[in-house]
Design a protein around this motif. Sequence first.
Motif, short mmCIF file in Angstrom:
data_model
loop_
_atom_site.label_atom_id
_atom_site.label_comp_id
_atom_site.label_asym_id
_atom_site.label_seq_id
_atom_site.Cartn_x
_atom_site.Cartn_y
_atom_site.Cartn_z
N PHE A 105 0.84 -1.19 0.00
CA PHE A 105 0.00 0.00 0.00
C PHE A 105 0.88 1.25 0.00
O PHE A 105 1.85 1.34 0.76
CB PHE A 105 -0.92 0.02 1.23
N SER A 106 0.53 2.20 -0.83
CA SER A 106 1.24 3.48 -0.85
C SER A 106 0.28 4.55 -1.34
O SER A 106 -0.75 4.26 -1.95
CB SER A 106 2.47 3.42 -1.77
N GLY A 107 0.62 5.78 -1.04
CA GLY A 107 -0.24 6.86 -1.48
C GLY A 107 0.27 8.21 -1.05
O GLY A 107 1.35 8.33 -0.44
N TYR B 89 -1.25 12.47 -0.07
CA TYR B 89 -2.30 13.49 0.02
C TYR B 89 -1.63 14.85 0.08
O TYR B 89 -0.65 15.05 0.81
CB TYR B 89 -3.17 13.28 1.26
N ALA C 97 -5.21 13.69 -3.92
CA ALA C 97 -4.95 12.44 -3.21
C ALA C 97 -4.84 11.29 -4.20
O ALA C 97 -5.54 11.27 -5.22
CB ALA C 97 -6.07 12.15 -2.20
N ASN C 98 -3.96 10.37 -3.91
CA ASN C 98 -3.84 9.15 -4.73
C ASN C 98 -3.37 8.00 -3.86
O ASN C 98 -2.69 8.20 -2.83
CB ASN C 98 -2.89 9.36 -5.90
N ALA C 99 -3.75 6.79 -4.25
CA ALA C 99 -3.39 5.59 -3.50
C ALA C 99 -3.16 4.44 -4.47
O ALA C 99 -3.75 4.40 -5.56
CB ALA C 99 -4.49 5.23 -2.50
N SER C 100 -2.29 3.51 -4.07
CA SER C 100 -1.97 2.34 -4.90
C SER C 100 -1.87 1.10 -4.04
O SER C 100 -1.46 1.16 -2.87
CB SER C 100 -0.64 2.55 -5.64
N TYR C 101 -2.25 -0.02 -4.64
CA TYR C 101 -2.05 -1.33 -4.02
C TYR C 101 -1.31 -2.21 -5.02
O TYR C 101 -1.69 -2.28 -6.20
CB TYR C 101 -3.39 -1.98 -3.67
N ASP D 133 -4.64 1.44 -8.88
CA ASP D 133 -4.20 2.84 -8.76
C ASP D 133 -5.43 3.72 -8.79
O ASP D 133 -6.29 3.58 -9.68
CB ASP D 133 -3.28 3.23 -9.92
N SER E 217 -6.93 7.96 -7.94
CA SER E 217 -6.61 9.34 -7.60
C SER E 217 -7.88 10.17 -7.60
O SER E 217 -8.87 9.83 -8.25
CB SER E 217 -5.60 9.93 -8.60
N ASN F 37 3.24 11.55 2.27
CA ASN F 37 3.48 10.33 1.51
C ASN F 37 3.52 9.15 2.47
O ASN F 37 4.23 9.18 3.48
CB ASN F 37 4.82 10.42 0.76
#
Length: 662
Positions: free
Chosen positions: A153-155, A157, A172-176, A184, A186, A661
């Motif tokens: 998990f990463s992201g 804001y 904001a964005n997030a990834s798995y 992905d 956003s 981050n």
Amino acid sequence: MKKLSVIFLVLFLGMNANAQDAEIPRDTSKHLEEVKIIGIAKRKIETEMKMAVSVDEFLASSENISFIKRGAYAWEPLLNNMSSERSTLTIDGMHIFGACTDKMDPITSYVESNNLSTIDIKSGQEGSLHGATVGGSIDLKRKSTPFGLEKKFSGAYQTGFEFNNKQFYNLANASYAGDKFVADGSISFRKAGNYHDGNQNEIKHSQYNKFNTSLGLAYKISPLSSVRVDAIFDQAKDVGYPALPMDLWLSRAIITSASYKQLFEAGLVRIWDTKLYFNAIEHYMDDTTRPENLVHMDMPGWSTTYGLISKINLQEDRYSSEIQLNVYENISIAEMRMYPQDRSKRTMFAYSWPWVTTRFTGLSMNNSWEISDKSQLNFGGSLGLNYNYSKYVEFNRIFYPEAPQKNNRLLPGLHASYELNIDQFDFSIGTGYGHRAPSVSEAYGYYIYNSFDRYDYIGNPDLKNEISYEANASAGFKNEKMSIEAKANYFHIQNYIIGRILSLGSPMNYQSVGVKGYTSLDHAKLFNLTINTNYDILQHLHWKGVLNYARATDDKDGNLPFIRPLSYQTSLHFMHKGFSVQTSMNGDFKQDNYSPEYGEDQTPAYMIWNISGDYTFNIKNVKTALQVGAENIFNEYYSTYADWGNIPRMGRNIFTSLKFNF
């Protein structure tokens, strides 16, 4: 005296380097794939001066991109000082066409900085991989997280505020990243009011409101193959354009794709990647916010595109190749509706884009052959078939009675370049040849009002292809402390398309002074020169910069419009541990080579000074960055050659940004 002071200042401080073309140290054992992927653009869509840049602001830091500005939103990118019709703008290779006849929705306006990973800029015929072009290509590449990362998990804001126009934004964005599944996502929101110029005057109708979100899902079918689906939704509302007689009520876009990728462990073919895509754009311009207009006009537009991209990558020893098939169909529709204060009493209706269908099929190839550890040959070509059909061609036949309803065009292109590295010196030389078809507006536009020169424009379906002959070269030197590089290109363009006054017809817009028809000049000539410098003063202190020169003339040696005067950027950057401070200056010299024939007047020289500082620290496992800065510190009042109708730029602007981050 002022010019001499600026020149000495530039020489002393250096010139700001291109954000997209970061210098990559050469390695005699380098892999060609690394050159293609890493050497194109920096991965963070931000500049040293500002973390929360828009896509437009990031592109503006490039050495070969400038912008026409009609307001604070949706700038029109000019690659190699050429209008957007002469370049190919894509998102992950997908063709997307704006729905506004006034060019108020370039493709760059439908993405946000937090759903992009890189921006691939190619000059001239090197950009023909994505379709027929003259100026080059700009490909906006979306974020795509690899499978099986250690950190699943990463992201990020980011929030901030800009004081001049009271802009507030949240990104904001997030990834798995799993072994077999990747996601992905956003979301972003920006809202800005009217900005103020250097004289503290409010520039009315310069506000905007933008929402953007994206989602990408990928699944690994086998160890060497995967499928992926992506979607972007973008919406802008209440967007003002102070340089135009009307504003944007609503713009919406949905951009989708589904792709399949296959890798190969051995053999000549290394990657096969195929994508199907669909996008739809609707754009509604009106002037109901302008009470001074006695007669109102609505200008809605729609653009729908279906497409296919299929490409393979080949690799054999020192030779590599990329072959790409592009197929798409686009339908462009735009209307004009005139009425008095009461919308129900419509007095006029016309199609400014009369239901124009464009079908394109193209095959392109780029090849690279590493002749030795010090030299490389790049060459390629493209061949495209362009088909146009106008459903209501009778609008064009008012001015061109023999105008065909259908039109087929063959669009070939070729390019080649040679690169040589001798110790600390780098050299390259190249050439190109290519065709482009007239755009929908140039071929089929009907009474498209240009508020810059105040003429209504009429398209001509019989226009010939533009034909470009190109030459380019570069030379550079680099050691451990400094680097300097000069790049130049020259374009000789036959059948150069531009507007000329028509003897028949009367203007439709009450603000127009006449009617122009798109026509072809015998030829036009464009020359661009860029010099980059970098110097490491100390371990933590660096300066960078760029100097740009451009010259463009028509077949009678008259000046072409929107050609940037001599310009410069210079920056000084200090970094130590978590602290970073940067200052920069940028400006243009007086515009001597302007074109009154095409509506231009002379713009004076200007210089802008900016400064920002940021501090990076950790809150538990969350990396945090805080930034404060100011643009146009001295509150300079200025307007540039590319500001539509000489609208003044923003005055002093203090900005803040906070980013997490995780």
